[in-house]
Design an enzyme around this catalytic site. Structure first.
Site, PDB file in Angstrom:
ATOM      1  N   ARG A   1       0.815  -1.224   0.000  1.00 16.47           N
ATOM      2  CA  ARG A   1       0.000   0.000   0.000  1.00 16.47           C
ATOM      3  C   ARG A   1       0.844   1.268   0.000  1.00 16.47           C
ATOM      4  O   ARG A   1       0.464   2.271  -0.606  1.00 16.47           O
ATOM      5  CB  ARG A   1      -0.957  -0.010   1.187  1.00 16.47           C
TER       6      ARG A   1
ATOM      7  N   ASP B   1      11.906  -2.481  -8.425  1.00 18.73           N
ATOM      8  CA  ASP B   1      12.688  -3.171  -7.405  1.00 18.73           C
ATOM      9  C   ASP B   1      13.650  -2.137  -6.856  1.00 18.73           C
ATOM     10  O   ASP B   1      14.239  -1.360  -7.615  1.00 18.73           O
ATOM     11  CB  ASP B   1      13.444  -4.374  -7.974  1.00 18.73           C
TER      12      ASP B   1
ATOM     13  N   ASP C   1      13.923   3.825   6.167  1.00 16.04           N
ATOM     14  CA  ASP C   1      13.807   5.292   6.208  1.00 16.04           C
ATOM     15  C   ASP C   1      14.334   5.930   7.496  1.00 16.04           C
ATOM     16  O   ASP C   1      15.004   6.967   7.434  1.00 16.04           O
ATOM     17  CB  ASP C   1      12.356   5.726   5.975  1.00 16.04           C
TER      18      ASP C   1
END
Length: 203
Positions: free
Chosen positions: A10, A73, A158
């Site tokens: 998502r 990818d 992140d």
């Protein structure tokens, strides 16, 4: 042009939909049963092509003409670790797959080398199949990996990645800020430009 994305993730779908806001974007699982795609390529580009072709092969001739297939990818590479995790970024810590475990393993591997921060870069490879032809683009984001994660935003690695020219991690940035500089955003913008030129040529 309807764009069929070779992912059920998502977060990725949302990011792609923002870049291709003038197109209808949907995950492949919306028109077919989800299935396992064996990503056994030796590069980000090879894996992106494998994913796009796997979806393309399951479409009817009518749907192949109706959809642009887009796959990606991507991953993080750390020169200190000889390029790891690289194409294994999503499964770096092994089974069961877990972003938190992957993050922790990368932190531990950097710590083993006695570093607190080290150069790193993200790579995103995009593959598009339009009317049976395969096209690829790439995007990169350079910066540093740190062993003290910061921020709750984003996903994956992140919280431990500081982009070049920034003091904050991707995990501390607003989504709009990240999307302006991320490797995937750069590749997606190139893919959008390529799509525009291809559809103009065909038109």
């Amino acid at each position: 042009m309807k764009i069929l994305i070779a992912t059920g993730n998502r977060d990725k779908l949302q990011e792609i939909a923002q870049i291709f806001s003038d197109h209808e974007v949907m995950g492949y699982h919306e028109i077919m049963e989800p299935f396992e795609i064996i990503e056994d390529g030796e590069s980000f580009q090879a894996n992106a092509i494998i994913k796009a072709k796997a979806i393309h092969e399951r479409l009817s001739a009518q749907d192949r003409a109706r959809y642009l297939i887009l796959s990606d990818d991507s991953g993080i590479s750390v020169p200190l670790l000889h390029g790891e995790p690289g194409i294994y970024s999503a499964r770096y810590a092994g089974e069961p797959l877990s972003s938190k475990r992957n993050l922790q393993k990368l932190i531990e591997e950097i710590q083993k080398r006695g570093a607190e921060r080290t150069p790193a870069h993200y790579t995103a490879a995009m593959a598009m199949i339009l009317e049976g032809r395969i096209y690829t683009v790439h995007g990169w984001m350079h910066g540093e990996a740190i062993i003290a994660p910061r921020g709750e935003r984003g996903f994956g690695y992140d919280p431990m990645f500081i982009p070049q020219g920034e003091n904050r991690t991707l995990g501390e940035m607003e989504e709009s800020e990240k999307n302006a500089i991320s490797h995937r955003a750069k590749a997606l913008k190139l893919a959008r430009k390529l799509l525009q030129s291809l559809t103009k040529t065909e038109g």
